[in-house]
Design an enzyme around this catalytic site. Sequence first.
Site, mmCIF file in Angstrom:
data_model
loop_
_atom_site.group_PDB
_atom_site.id
_atom_site.type_symbol
_atom_site.label_atom_id
_atom_site.label_comp_id
_atom_site.label_asym_id
_atom_site.label_seq_id
_atom_site.Cartn_x
_atom_site.Cartn_y
_atom_site.Cartn_z
ATOM 1 N N LYS A 1 11.347 70.492 19.513
ATOM 2 C CA LYS A 1 10.143 71.325 19.358
ATOM 3 C C LYS A 1 9.460 71.002 18.025
ATOM 4 C CE LYS A 1 12.993 75.088 17.577
ATOM 5 N NZ LYS A 1 13.601 76.382 17.891
ATOM 6 N N TYR A 35 -1.460 73.996 -13.501
ATOM 7 C CA TYR A 35 -2.219 75.249 -13.386
ATOM 8 C C TYR A 35 -1.393 76.444 -13.862
ATOM 9 C CZ TYR A 35 -5.676 73.033 -10.273
ATOM 10 O OH TYR A 35 -6.656 72.253 -9.741
HETATM 11 C C1 LIG Z 1 15.017 75.981 17.871
HETATM 12 C C2 LIG Z 1 16.021 76.403 18.873
HETATM 13 C C3 LIG Z 1 17.287 75.795 18.910
HETATM 14 C C4 LIG Z 1 17.737 74.783 17.876
HETATM 15 O O1 LIG Z 1 18.097 75.469 16.708
HETATM 16 P P1 LIG Z 1 18.675 74.687 15.441
HETATM 17 O O2 LIG Z 1 19.029 75.787 14.493
HETATM 18 O O3 LIG Z 1 17.562 73.863 14.914
HETATM 19 O O4 LIG Z 1 19.816 73.900 15.907
HETATM 20 C C5 LIG Z 1 18.152 76.181 19.917
HETATM 21 N N1 LIG Z 1 17.806 77.107 20.834
HETATM 22 C C6 LIG Z 1 16.605 77.730 20.810
HETATM 23 C C7 LIG Z 1 16.296 78.758 21.831
HETATM 24 C C8 LIG Z 1 15.681 77.405 19.832
HETATM 25 O O5 LIG Z 1 14.492 78.012 19.820
#
Ligand SMILES: *Cc1c(COP(=O)(O)O)cnc(C)c1O
Length: 367
Positions: free
Chosen positions: A35, A256
Site C-alpha cells: 500500500k 530559521y
Molecule cells: C498496513 C497493514 C499491514 C502491514 O503492516 P506492517 O506494520 O507494515 O507490517 C497489515 N495488515 C493491514 C490490514 C494493514 O493495513
Amino acid sequence: MPRPIHAFIHLDALTHNLARARRAASGAKVWAVVKANAYGHGLARVFSALRSADGFALLDLAEAETLRTLGWGGPILLLEGCFGADDLARCERLNLWHTVHDAAQINWLAARSKPRAHRVFAKLNTGMNRLGFAPEQYRAAWQRLAQLPAVGDVGHMTHFAHADVEGGDARARALFEQTVDGLPGERSLCNSAALLRHGEGATALGDWMRPGIMLYGGSPTGLQPDARAWGLRPAMSLCTRIIGVQQLPAGAVVGYGETFRTERAMRVGVAAVGYADGYPRHAPSGTPIVVDGVRTRIVGRVSMDMVGVDLDPVRAAGRAGDVGSPVLCWGRHGGAELPVDEVAEAAGTLGYELMCALAPRVPVQVA
Ligand SMILES: *Cc1c(COP(=O)(O)O)cnc(C)c1O
C-alpha cells in the site's frame, strides 16, 4: 548539474527481507503489503524484487490495476475492501480478493450475480476499533457472506492494535480464536510486528501473513535496534550533498527561528535536503546524519530545501567536509549505514512515515 539529492531503492534488500518474512512465516503464505505506493518505494520499482510473494495487499484499485499491467496474475487483496458498489465490477474484472468489514459492503455484494466471483476476508474487530465487525456480529455477517451466490471462499481476518508490544496481542488472538471457532475459511492475522514476534509459532496464527514495513527494512516497533536485530536490511536510502559551508564564531545562529546557537567556533555545512523532499521538519538539532561517511548531527531548524549539519566531527575524522561532500540522511551508502528508524525516533515519528513521505521531486534510482 541537477540538485544533488536522490533516493536509492535497494532491490537486493527487498528480496532479502521478503526471504526473512518467509522464514518467519514458516510455510504460511505471504501477502507482500505494498500500500501507499509500496511505502514510498514505488510499486513498479519493488514489484520485480517481491514477485515471489504469494500475493500483494494494497488499498487502491488503481494500484491493483498497475500490478495487473506489470504482469502479476496472482492474488491481490484490497485491505480496506471496496469503497462503493461500483468497485465490485472492477474487482471482478481484475480478479481481486477483498476485505469485508462492514454490512454496507455485504449489501453491495448481495446485488452481484456472477457466481462465486468474489473471494473475500471477513474482518473481525478485536479491539482496535478501526475496521471490522464486532465479535457479537461477526458470525452472522460471515454466514450471510458465505451464502451469497456471488461470493466464493470467505476467510477470516483481524489486525492487532498492540502487536509491537511483547504479549500485547494475546487478548485479541484469544478473541479471534473464540469468535471464528468451527467456521471454515483461511485466516490472516499477522502484520510485520506479529510475524516477527511470534517467529516459528506464527503458522498457528493463520494461513496468510501480511508483512509490510519489514519488507522495506523498517522496524515495526519504531525502535532503532530492532530492524537490525531481526536481520532486516534498509531498502531505501536518501542521499544528497553539501552545497555550502559556513565558518561560524561562537554565539552564531543557524537556520530559521534561531533554534540553534553555536557554543564555540564551528564549521557548519548546508545539505541540500529539506521538508519538501520528505526530510522531517520536526527533526531537532542533534538528529543523526552522515557526512563523508562520518556520523554527525543536524543543527538548526529543517527548512524546505536545506538543513545545517555539524562538520566538526567530519573534519576531526580526517575527511573533507566540504562543498560536494556526500550526505546520507538515512539508509546505507558507501559502507555507511543510518537506520531510518533512528532519524524517525529523533523526529518523534516512525520510519513508516519517513519512507511514505519521500517527495515526488526526489529522483529515485534503483540500485
Ligand atoms: C498496513 C497493514 C499491514 C502491514 O503492516 P506492517 O506494520 O507494515 O507490517 C497489515 N495488515 C493491514 C490490514 C494493514 O493495513
